[in-house]
Design a protein around this motif. Structure first.
Motif, short mmCIF file in Angstrom:
data_model
loop_
_atom_site.label_atom_id
_atom_site.label_comp_id
_atom_site.label_asym_id
_atom_site.label_seq_id
_atom_site.Cartn_x
_atom_site.Cartn_y
_atom_site.Cartn_z
N ARG A 218 0.87 -1.19 0.00
CA ARG A 218 0.00 0.00 0.00
C ARG A 218 0.90 1.23 0.00
O ARG A 218 1.40 1.66 1.05
N VAL A 219 1.12 1.78 -1.19
CA VAL A 219 2.00 2.93 -1.35
C VAL A 219 1.38 3.88 -2.37
O VAL A 219 0.44 3.53 -3.09
N LEU A 220 1.95 5.07 -2.43
CA LEU A 220 1.58 6.04 -3.47
C LEU A 220 2.78 6.17 -4.40
O LEU A 220 3.83 6.67 -4.01
N PHE A 221 2.63 5.66 -5.63
CA PHE A 221 3.69 5.80 -6.62
C PHE A 221 3.59 7.17 -7.29
O PHE A 221 2.49 7.64 -7.62
N GLN A 243 -4.08 -9.34 -7.74
CA GLN A 243 -4.36 -8.91 -6.36
C GLN A 243 -3.12 -8.38 -5.66
O GLN A 243 -2.97 -8.49 -4.44
N ARG A 244 -2.23 -7.75 -6.44
CA ARG A 244 -1.05 -7.11 -5.87
C ARG A 244 -1.21 -5.59 -5.98
O ARG A 244 -1.70 -5.07 -6.99
N PHE A 245 -0.83 -4.88 -4.96
CA PHE A 245 -0.91 -3.41 -4.91
C PHE A 245 -2.34 -2.92 -5.18
O PHE A 245 -2.55 -1.85 -5.75
N SER A 246 -3.32 -3.67 -4.73
CA SER A 246 -4.72 -3.29 -4.96
C SER A 246 -5.07 -1.98 -4.28
O SER A 246 -5.93 -1.23 -4.76
N ASN A 247 -4.41 -1.68 -3.17
CA ASN A 247 -4.70 -0.45 -2.43
C ASN A 247 -3.70 0.66 -2.71
O ASN A 247 -3.72 1.69 -2.03
N SER A 248 -2.82 0.45 -3.68
CA SER A 248 -1.86 1.48 -4.06
C SER A 248 -2.44 2.33 -5.18
O SER A 248 -3.33 1.92 -5.92
N ARG A 249 -1.92 3.52 -5.31
CA ARG A 249 -2.35 4.43 -6.38
C ARG A 249 -1.11 5.01 -7.05
O ARG A 249 0.00 4.91 -6.54
N CYS A 250 -1.33 5.65 -8.21
CA CYS A 250 -0.21 6.20 -8.98
C CYS A 250 -0.53 7.59 -9.50
O CYS A 250 -1.53 7.80 -10.21
N LEU A 251 0.32 8.56 -9.14
CA LEU A 251 0.33 9.88 -9.76
C LEU A 251 1.33 9.87 -10.91
O LEU A 251 2.42 9.30 -10.79
N PHE A 252 0.97 10.48 -12.02
CA PHE A 252 1.88 10.58 -13.15
C PHE A 252 2.15 12.06 -13.41
O PHE A 252 1.23 12.84 -13.62
N ILE A 253 3.44 12.44 -13.37
CA ILE A 253 3.83 13.84 -13.56
C ILE A 253 4.38 14.03 -14.97
O ILE A 253 5.33 13.35 -15.37
N VAL A 254 3.79 14.96 -15.71
CA VAL A 254 4.27 15.33 -17.05
C VAL A 254 5.20 16.52 -16.90
O VAL A 254 4.78 17.59 -16.47
N HIS A 255 6.46 16.32 -17.26
CA HIS A 255 7.43 17.42 -17.21
C HIS A 255 7.58 18.09 -18.57
O HIS A 255 7.94 19.26 -18.65
N ASN A 256 7.35 17.36 -19.64
CA ASN A 256 7.36 17.93 -20.99
C ASN A 256 6.55 17.00 -21.89
O ASN A 256 6.97 15.89 -22.19
N TRP A 599 -6.15 13.26 -2.35
CA TRP A 599 -7.25 13.01 -3.27
C TRP A 599 -7.05 11.68 -4.00
O TRP A 599 -8.01 10.92 -4.19
N THR A 600 -5.83 11.40 -4.39
CA THR A 600 -5.55 10.17 -5.14
C THR A 600 -5.78 8.94 -4.27
O THR A 600 -6.38 7.96 -4.71
N LEU A 601 -5.29 8.98 -3.04
CA LEU A 601 -5.43 7.82 -2.16
C LEU A 601 -6.86 7.63 -1.69
O LEU A 601 -7.27 6.50 -1.38
N ASN A 602 -7.63 8.69 -1.62
CA ASN A 602 -9.01 8.57 -1.14
C ASN A 602 -9.96 8.09 -2.22
O ASN A 602 -11.08 7.65 -1.92
N ASP A 603 -9.56 8.19 -3.50
CA ASP A 603 -10.39 7.72 -4.60
C ASP A 603 -10.12 6.26 -4.92
O ASP A 603 -9.02 5.75 -4.65
N PRO A 604 -11.08 5.57 -5.53
CA PRO A 604 -10.80 4.23 -6.04
C PRO A 604 -9.87 4.32 -7.24
O PRO A 604 -9.66 5.41 -7.80
N PRO A 605 -9.27 3.22 -7.69
CA PRO A 605 -8.42 3.25 -8.88
C PRO A 605 -9.18 3.82 -10.08
O PRO A 605 -10.38 3.56 -10.24
N TYR A 606 -8.51 4.60 -10.90
CA TYR A 606 -9.17 5.20 -12.05
C TYR A 606 -9.67 4.12 -13.02
O TYR A 606 -10.77 4.24 -13.57
N VAL A 607 -8.88 3.07 -13.23
CA VAL A 607 -9.28 1.95 -14.07
C VAL A 607 -9.56 0.78 -13.15
O VAL A 607 -8.71 0.33 -12.39
N ARG A 608 -10.77 0.29 -13.19
CA ARG A 608 -11.14 -0.81 -12.29
C ARG A 608 -12.19 -1.70 -12.95
O ARG A 608 -12.69 -1.42 -14.01
#
Length: 608
Positions: A218-221, A243-256, A599-608
């Motif tokens: 359970r981490v925030l990537f 069933q791995r990292f089911s409670n983890s979420r991912c932020l994606f940062i666009v730098h360019n 906000w990311t951790l409190n929401d369900p996965p975007y794709v589910r």
């Protein structure tokens, strides 16, 4: 990003009047460049800035958040570890601002109380790292063993950063991080290299146990740019179904957004039975260790017919950034202005429709700068130090220092305009060069003709030659030199205006550093430039804005700026002071990051 009482260790500056290559007009007689220098020159577009390229000691980074302001937001999820995944991180590897931003973000989040891991490829044999474990990963129909190395950096009060380095022979290259410098092309196996890195990064929280305790599942990537764009794809389509990292979420940062990680789906091969080549698969979804139509549809992009390369080309390519946008739980980028531009055809680079469809999950957060390294009150490279309360005499002496350093006539009263950046069309160097003769011409208006211009950077040979030509036409009034990190400090302190007529700029760092030093920026009103430079009303302005970007508008705004310098000194001084007082530290930015993390951790996965 660093402690208020900590001063960075700098090498001694070159002798006065001597550029780093031993010339005044600066581009001949170049010494051989090492790998980092070449990478720095070729890959500066990573962050849209030619600023801050120096090794930042980790001790300098420790107390960055403490100097300027206190946090105004406290995360509700401090119990969830943060895992930053990046293809480069200072001081171990860097080609641009990405390495500095991710290094700063790791320290800032750890300072806030998050257990923080920062993962990057191990491009070299790094000192003072400890072997932790190894893992076998299935990719491209075979097994590959990666090794994990670790270094812990304590920050005080029980906080610190766990730096984890993924080691595999594919990361060890004699040239740059991403490019073969001799051939001037991207490494042919980059898709494999960074797919392997993403899969290894997903294993690190559970198989690497710093201090005997793994981070867990359970981490925030936080993934950064196209090199790590496959991480949310693998998280969605490979790990969560197991069933791995089911409670983890991912932020994606666009730098360019202009760099998306695009690789051909098909390729041409010689036809042994005829003259026309045959079309064969280049990389299939199974090669990437994925299956099912979901992953395929998230990653495939089809070019329209008029953009296809050959007869029979179906236009299909793998677009790694598209995959990340489709599967990540939230998208961040490096300024609010750039977030808006990503939703336009001009700034979306063919993915604007996709970004608009997910704009509810999109935020732009302006980058911060190292307010200790960039501090005229303590900067050891300046002949005279100053701050926002008393800067007239200090700026005057620093102008004389800069003029002597780069071969301009020493005159503290003449207006000095400076540019630092890649010498490319994107940075608007062609606009500046086109306007140089007009700037130098005295037509009796008491503005033009009383100007000096310093242009510093590396880049396209055509622009180098153009600058050399202008420097030879106007000796002592126009100077061009290669990029040098020491002279950059003197440039901000000694110049009156910083020119940034960029055609696009995701964030930009020079305009923030310039304002710290009392150099007023003249910028295109795009991306992060319009977020970090106030152009109106006049009594609140910290700079001047160009819109639209064209030669006539550029001249108009530059004239207005120089006229303000000569004929409205109180207005000009007010702009300098307001810029120097602006808080460009990371602290308020990290407040926004923490809100997005919650906000990311409190929401369900975007794709589910």
């Amino acid at each position: 990003m660093t402690g208020a009482n900590t001063q960075p260790a700098y090498p001694a500056p070159a002798a006065a009047g001597q550029a780093m290559d031993g010339t005044i007009d600066g581009f001949e007689g170049k010494e051989p460049l090492d790998g980092h220098d070449v990478e720095r020159r070729e890959m500066m577009s990573r962050q849209g800035s030619l600023s801050l390229f120096r090794d930042i000691p980790l001790d300098d980074l420790d107390t960055a958040a403490k100097e300027v302001s206190e946090p105004k937001y406290t995360s509700k999820n401090l119990n969830v570890p943060v895992v930053i995944v990046t293809s480069e991180i200072s001081p171990w590897s860097k080609s641009g601002g990405l390495a500095l931003v991710t290094a700063s973000l790791a320290v800032e989040l750890a300072e806030r109380g998050h257990r923080t891991m920062a993962i990057s490829p191990m491009y070299d044999d790094y000192p003072d790292v400890t072997f932790m474990c190894e893992k076998t990963i299935w990719l491209f129909h075979s097994e590959h063993t990666v090794k994990f190395f670790h270094q812990y950096h304590p920050l005080g009060d029980g906080t610190g950063v766990d730096y984890v380095f993924v080691d595999h022979p594919c990361f060890h290259r004699p040239g740059g991080l991403y490019y073969n410098q001799e051939l001037g092309v991207e490494y042919a196996d980059n898709l494999y290299r960074f797919a392997l890195f993403c899969l290894a990064s997903l294993e690190a929280p559970v198989c690497v146990a710093p201090g005997g305790a793994p981070f867990g599942d359970r981490v925030l990537f936080i993934a950064n740019d196209w090199q790590t764009a496959l991480l949310p794809v693998y998280l969605t389509h490979r790990l969560r179904p197991m069933q791995r990292f089911s409670n983890s979420r991912c932020l994606f940062i666009v730098h360019n957004f202009g760099y998306q990680g695009i690789y051909p789906h098909n390729k041409l091969e010689n036809n042994p039975n005829g003259t026309l080549p045959i079309i064969v698969k280049n990389v299939d979804i199974n090669d990437l260790g994925l299956d099912g139509t979901g992953a395929y549809e998230h990653m495939i992009y089809q070019y329209p017919p008029h953009e296809r390369s050959y007869d029979g080309d179906d236009g299909n390519v793998w677009n790694l950034t598209k995959g990340a946008v489709m599967t990540c739980d939230r998208i961040l980028t490096v300024s609010p202005g750039y977030a808006s531009e990503m939703k336009t055809p001009e700034g979306g680079f063919r993915l604007d429709g996709l970004i608009k469809s997910k704009e509810f999950f999109l935020s732009g957060i302006l980058n911060g700068i190292d307010v200790v390294a960039w501090n005229p009150r303590t900067d050891p490279l300046l002949v005279s130090r100053y701050d926002e309360t008393c800067f007239d005499e200090g700026k005057r002496e620093c102008k004389l220092q800069l003029q002597a350093k780069v071969g301009l006539q020493q005159d503290p009263d003449v207006v000095l305009l400076a540019f630092v950046g890649r010498l490319t069309m994107q940075k608007g160097i062609d606009i500046i060069c086109e306007a140089l003769e007009w700037m130098m011409m005295d037509t009796g208006n008491n503005v033009t003709g009383r100007v000096q211009v310093l242009l510093m950077g590396n880049g396209d040979e055509c622009h180098v030659q153009q600058i050399n030509h202008q420097a030879s036409r106007f000796p002592g009034r126009v100077a061009g030199i290669k990029f040098d990190p020491q002279i950059e400090h003197m440039l901000y302190a000694g110049s009156d205006f910083l020119l940034m007529p960029s055609r696009y700029e995701p964030c930009g760092l020079p305009q923030m550093c310039a304002q710290r030093y009392g150099s007023v920026p003249i910028v295109t009103l795009c991306g992060g430039l319009k977020d970090s430079v106030v152009v109106e009303p006049e009594d609140q302005a910290t700079g001047f804005g160009i819109m639209p970007l064209c030669i006539n508008k550029f001249k108009e705004i530059v004239y207005k700026a120089m006229d303000t310098y000569y004929h409205k000194p109180e207005v000009f001084r007010g702009m300098q002071q307001r810029g120097m007082e602006t808080d460009f530290s990371w602290c308020p930015r990290v407040d926004e990051y923490e809100m997005n993390i919650d906000w990311t951790l409190n929401d369900p996965p975007y794709v589910r």
